[in-house]
Design a protein around this motif. Structure first.
Motif, mmCIF file in Angstrom:
data_model
loop_
_atom_site.group_PDB
_atom_site.id
_atom_site.type_symbol
_atom_site.label_atom_id
_atom_site.label_comp_id
_atom_site.label_asym_id
_atom_site.label_seq_id
_atom_site.Cartn_x
_atom_site.Cartn_y
_atom_site.Cartn_z
ATOM 1 N N UNK A 112 -9.200 -6.114 -0.197
ATOM 2 C CA UNK A 112 -8.434 -5.169 0.452
ATOM 3 C C UNK A 112 -8.975 -3.773 -0.215
ATOM 4 N N UNK A 117 -2.148 -6.518 -0.906
ATOM 5 C CA UNK A 117 -2.251 -5.004 -1.612
ATOM 6 C C UNK A 117 -2.606 -3.747 -1.139
ATOM 7 N N UNK A 118 -3.251 -4.270 0.182
ATOM 8 C CA UNK A 118 -3.858 -3.086 1.077
ATOM 9 C C UNK A 118 -2.907 -3.237 2.511
ATOM 10 N N UNK A 119 -2.165 -3.951 2.594
ATOM 11 C CA UNK A 119 -1.058 -3.664 4.031
ATOM 12 C C UNK A 119 -0.110 -2.361 3.782
ATOM 13 N N UNK A 120 -0.339 -1.674 4.995
ATOM 14 C CA UNK A 120 1.145 -0.582 5.422
ATOM 15 C C UNK A 120 1.788 -1.017 6.264
ATOM 16 N N UNK A 146 0.654 -2.607 9.221
ATOM 17 C CA UNK A 146 -0.141 -3.703 9.182
ATOM 18 C C UNK A 146 1.096 -4.432 9.372
ATOM 19 N N UNK A 202 -8.924 -1.247 0.013
ATOM 20 C CA UNK A 202 -8.102 0.382 0.167
ATOM 21 C C UNK A 202 -6.953 0.499 -0.466
ATOM 22 N N UNK A 203 -6.596 -0.537 -0.932
ATOM 23 C CA UNK A 203 -4.986 -1.401 -1.584
ATOM 24 C C UNK A 203 -5.600 -1.667 -2.889
ATOM 25 N N UNK A 257 0.602 -1.151 -0.191
ATOM 26 C CA UNK A 257 0.067 0.033 0.197
ATOM 27 C C UNK A 257 0.878 1.126 -0.068
ATOM 28 N N UNK A 266 -7.949 -4.450 5.222
ATOM 29 C CA UNK A 266 -7.998 -6.391 4.809
ATOM 30 C C UNK A 266 -8.274 -7.023 5.813
#
Lengths: 442, 305
Positions: free
Chosen positions: B152, A269-272, A275, B154-155, A212, B132
């Protein structure tokens, strides 16, 4: 009607006065300030380089590390004890505001004597504008390796800063999880993939990884890539224009980034950063590609975490640790107390300073051969002496608009979202670099 | 007579503080941005006067032109979705409350609640809900047996922008509802009575009588929504940062401006104040001219009562 005009005039006057008051309020302290330092400047220059006798001189020093103010106090005390005639006035500013404050001060010639310099292109651009004093003849500067000095070397080849600390990136791993499953530090790429496969079969997330935040992608690539291109040999070729980013070694580095996908967490894909950091310190994930600056935080979050790291295995059977210099200190070319400022920089190049710094801040000192109380930091410091390769995107490709580094980040994100192939990623990076990087322009 | 003159003199002073603030923080920056956009910049040092060069770069040079139109498109989507979802729902809610359904007082407060939170808090809250791994939304979908719907949010570039806009709608519904409600409540009761006596019912009453009469609030809300959509920044920044991630799928003109002018990635090498200022001027022209024109056009369709 006439009266109205007078009123209008009156209110405009009032507005003007208020504006003036506002302006002088802002500018107020600086003339007084420079007056004071100017005065002591006279005494300083009369004392010249000989610090044996004479009056005390105050050298101003600016930094963007507000959080380090306490630590610097101790370091400066040690210096002042040996140099009773010099007082260092350490003044940190908010990191995000620092560049603006420093640049305006330098332009109006009210800058500090000593200033903290951003690493690489952004920092040394100040030298091009004539704001910095060359330090090639500073005692001790020759002890630093060329790669380290590169962070503060101008386009004219002169050194403009004393490097402060090194950052490194590597693969952290959970020792306990590795031991439980009979795994050891991988010695090659296939070994690494095999390790990841085993972990996955045991129901452990091999890599705490998220796509992300773009900067983490270029950081991870900075760790993976030197494995494919065997560290510095390729870096030198790129810098001389003998190879470019479409070279097979580099293409392979992007392909390897893709090869890791099966070993990333679900929905990566959504992890920052938050996370992925959490996945690692809660022991759900076994490996974590990240920087030396994460170490202290990870240890704090889970003191029981058996954490270790390994450098990246290369194709020729070696290993590399990716490093770059995080800031350095420079002297203003128009400094009021140049001789004293240089004296302090001389101190910053000594082992004594390096040790004070490393222990105070738990970071790798840029001074060669400095040990700390933390074994992992020591291991990083040792490897950064023997097996270092530069973080290519920060050290050499943080220029352009958007920077080549940002271009890589954005393109890698595209690859992880199945919008770009590794070959397309490489093309984007090459296109960006070719727009400004002199050896590619020929 | 004399006394009256004196108090009048004082009256001129009252708007002064507001005017001063307005000039300092609105008028002056607009003009300075315009001058900045005409210069070449080396980092933060002003270089030579280059005229319209920055504007030409913005629209003709890759990747700047691509990023501009990409962001512009997202602003348009922002506007359209907000008009339909936020203002549509808000109007329906306002109408229900206006018709005094049970608990309308409570509903009014409930729908306005999100507005009391700061945008940053809203962004953070929804980031957690949409996470997610442990986010409430995916957990809920799992509990309902709809695991395959979990994403996910926002991803994924296909859902990220829409997710942000819908959060913005959730945030903005209360305000829009109050504006519409105020419009509805300002319709004289007699007019509705008269229409009823003439046999207007349901849809006819709504579309022929009520809508034209609340047109002023609709005009205001449309212009508001337009300005908000084209200046969308805080929520995008709070949820996705300054790079319009992932893969520029949530970039808006204001985020793009921020990235250009102040450098999103923390490095100082890629600041381009000239381009950033040029973009700010373009953004100003878009918002100011469209707002002015739409106010003018829509005022014509308003009915006086």
């Amino acid at each position: 009607m006439r009266r109205f005009r007078i009123h209008r005039f009156g209110s405009m006057m009032l507005a003007g006065l208020l504006l003036l008051a506002g302006c002088s309020g802002n500018a107020g302290p600086s003339p007084a300030d420079s007056g004071q330092t100017g005065q002591s400047g006279q005494t300083g220059s009369s004392a010249g380089g000989s610090t044996g006798g004479g009056e005390q001189v105050t050298v101003s020093m600016h930094s963007w590390r507000v959080e380090d103010a306490e630590g610097y106090k101790k370091i400066i005390e040690a210096f002042e004890k040996e140099n009773p005639n010099i007082k260092i006035d350490f003044k940190p500013f908010k990191a995000t505001e620092y560049n603006t404050i420093l640049n305006t001060a330098l332009q109006s010639e009210s800058g500090p004597d000593i200033l903290q310099l951003r690493p690489y292109a952004p920092g040394v651009s100040l030298a091009e504008a004539g704001h910095l004093e060359p330090l090639d003849n500073l005692p001790g500067i020759q002890n630093f390796s060329k790669d380290v000095l590169a962070a503060a070397t101008g386009k004219d080849g002169k050194v403009y800063g004393v490097p402060l600390s090194l950052n490194s990136t590597q693969i952290y791993y959970n020792k306990k999880l590795f031991e439980q499953h009979g795994l050891s530090e991988p010695k090659s790429w296939d070994d690494l993939i095999g390790t990841a496969k085993t972990l996955k079969e045991k129901g452990i997330i091999p890599f705490a990884f998220g796509a992300k935040e773009g900067w983490l992608l270029s950081l991870s690539h900075g760790v993976i890539a030197p494995g494919t291109y065997n560290g510095n040999a390729f870096v030198n070729k790129i810098l001389q224009g003998q190879a470019d980013f479409t070279s097979p070694e580099f293409v392979q580095s992007i392909q390897r980034m893709q090869e890791l996908v099966p070993y990333f967490p679900e929905n990566f894909a959504g992890l920052d950063l938050n996370d992925t950091r959490t996945l690692f310190f809660t022991e759900k994930a076994a490996m974590f590609i990240n920087g030396s600056f994460e170490l202290e935080g990870l240890q704090k979050m889970n003191p029981d975490l058996a954490i270790d790291f390994f450098p990246m295995p290369t194709e020729d059977g070696n290993t590399v640790l990716t490093t770059w210099v995080d800031g350095s200190y420079a002297v203003n070319s128009k400094a009021k107390h140049k001789a004293e400022a240089l004296k302090f920089l001389e101190f910053m190049a000594t082992k004594q300073f390096g040790e004070l710094f490393a222990n105070e801040f738990k970071r790798i000192s840029a001074v060669p051969g400095v040990q700390t109380s933390d074994p992992l930091v020591n291991k990083m410091a040792e490897l950064s002496q023997s097996n270092a390769t530069p973080y290519l995107m920060v050290v050499h490709f943080a220029e352009g608009n958007p920077t080549t580094k940002q271009t890589l980040e954005n393109a890698l994100q595209g690859m992880y979202l199945n919008k770009l192939t590794p070959e397309q990623v490489v093309d984007e990076v090459q296109k960006s670099a070719a727009s400004w990087f002199p050896p590619f322009k020929k | 007579m004399k006394k009256r003159g004196k108090s009048r003199w004082l009256l001129h002073l009252f708007p002064l503080p507001a005017l001063l603030i307005y000039v300092m923080f609105v008028v002056y920056p607009i003009f300075s941005a315009f001058t900045y956009s005409m210069y070449e910049w080396k980092g933060i040092a002003r270089g030579a006067f280059v005229g319209w060069d920055n504007f030409l770069t913005l629209f003709q040079v890759e990747p700047f032109n691509k990023m501009f139109w990409n962001a512009f498109g997202h602003n348009v989507i922002y506007f359209v979705v907000e008009m339909i979802v936020q203002n549509g729902i808000a109007f329906a809610l306002a109408f229900l409350i206006y018709r005094k359904i049970r608990g309308s007082g409570f509903l009014k407060i409930a729908y306005f609640m999100p507005r009391l939170l700061s945008v940053i808090v809203v962004g953070f809250l929804w980031k957690l809900i949409l996470n997610p791994n442990y986010g409430a939304l995916n957990t809920l979908l799992g509990k309902l047996g709809l695991e395959e719907w979990a994403k996910p949010w926002l991803g994924d570039p296909d859902t990220a922008l829409l997710a942000i806009i819908l959060v913005n709608c959730w945030f903005g519904i209360g305000f829009a509802m109050l504006i519409f409600l105020a419009g509805l409540q300002s319709i004289p009761e007699e007019l509705i009575e008269a229409a009823r006596l003439d046999g207007a019912r349901g849809a006819t009453l709504l579309f022929r009588i009520i809508l034209p009469l609340v047109m002023p609030s609709i005009t205001i809300m449309t212009v508001f929504t337009f300005i908000q959509a084209f200046e969308a920044f805080e929520l995008v920044y709070a949820m996705q940062g300054s790079q319009g991630e992932p893969f520029r799928s949530t970039d808006t003109l204001a985020v793009y401006f921020y990235r250009l002018a102040f450098s999103g990635s923390g490095g100082a090498g890629d600041v381009s104040i000239g381009l950033g200022s040029a973009l700010a001027v373009v953004l100003f022209v878009i918002v100011a001219s469209v707002s002015a024109i739409s106010l003018k056009l829509m005022r014509k369709r308003e009915v006086q009562h």
